[in-house]
Design an enzyme around this catalytic site. Structure first.
Site, PDB file in Angstrom:
ATOM      1  CB  SER A  74     -52.260   0.689  30.290  1.00 40.77           C
ATOM      2  OG  SER A  74     -51.481   1.614  29.350  1.00 40.77           O
ATOM      3  NE  ARG A  75     -55.450   2.076  37.426  1.00 38.01           N
ATOM      4  CZ  ARG A  75     -54.739   3.159  37.513  1.00 38.01           C
ATOM      5  NH1 ARG A  75     -53.243   3.018  36.989  1.00 38.01           N
ATOM      6  NH2 ARG A  75     -54.643   4.174  38.106  1.00 38.01           N
ATOM      7  CG  LEU A  76     -52.776  -3.342  30.404  1.00 38.44           C
ATOM      8  CD1 LEU A  76     -52.143  -3.315  29.210  1.00 38.44           C
ATOM      9  CD2 LEU A  76     -54.153  -4.152  30.281  1.00 38.44           C
TER      10      LEU A  76
END
Length: 236
Positions: A209-211
């Protein structure tokens, strides 16, 4: 006719690894925590570089070198090879007379490096001032190059305009004649190593999640082995 700004009006829009899936790949291979990191970013880089070699990353020494010209502020970037890492920093080799990067660092002696290791979903960013290696230091690496590459360093006025391939090949022939029968070729005075002296090094580990996990080392004081570094986690 597609509306301006709509996906169908764009040459590229949200590319992905599968044509049927326009959503970006998810990074799931690993995570990164402060406890995983060495107090020294150079030691940490060496650890990650060794892991990249072990994991079969193709040419993990490949790195984007970015420079900027002053006073225009125009940025340029190119792919080069990291050739050395020592207590002072990261070393690459190039032409420092005619190349675009040479023009940039003459007016603005700072650079950044970006490594991307897809197989491990990792990147490393380095920023800092630069310094030229001495001819004696550069000769050590230059002597490891194949003869053709040593000749080429003399023959190529890097980034200058050529009338055609024939002009370059003629220069190569001239240099070959100059050093015919000689095993030892001196490093050109316009060619050699450039060391990026890190003031900031960031380690980036891809996450879902691009975290992503991001940790930045900032130089606080000292030189060489005595540098004091501050480490902090960054928001993705």
């Amino acid at each position: 006719m597609a509306a301006q700004g709509s996906p169908s009006s764009k040459l590229i829009f949200a590319p992905a690894s599968q044509k049927t899936n326009a959503q970006a790949d998810q990074y799931t291979k690993s995570s990164l925590d402060a406890a995983d990191l060495s107090p020294s970013p150079l030691t940490q880089f060496h650890n990650w570089f060794t892991s990249a070699q072990t994991a079969g990353v193709r040419q993990p020494e490949t790195v984007t070198l970015s420079t900027a010209h002053l006073p225009s502020g125009r940025v340029s970037a190119r792919m080069v090879y990291l050739k050395e890492l020592d207590a002072r920093g990261f070393v690459i080799y190039s032409n420092w007379a005619t190349s675009r990067k040479a023009e940039d660092v003459r007016t603005n002696p700072y650079a950044s490096l970006t490594f991307w290791w897809h197989e491990l979903e990792r990147q490393v960013r380095v920023e800092g001032p630069v310094e030229r290696l001495t001819d004696e230091e550069s000769q050590v690496y230059y002597d490891t190059r194949i003869r053709g590459s040593r000749i080429g360093a003399w023959a190529s006025a890097q980034s200058s305009v050529l009338s055609g391939r024939e002009e370059l090949e003629k220069r190569v022939e001239e240099v070959e004649r100059r050093f015919q029968g000689k095993d030892t070729i001196p490093v050109p005075d316009f060619w050699g190593g450039l060391r990026v002296l890190p003031e900031m090094i960031e380690f980036w580990q891809g996450r879902p999640s691009r975290l992503h996990d991001r940790f930045r080392y900032i130089k606080e004081s000292g030189e060489g082995d005595a540098i004091a570094w501050k480490m902090e986690r960054l928001s993705p």
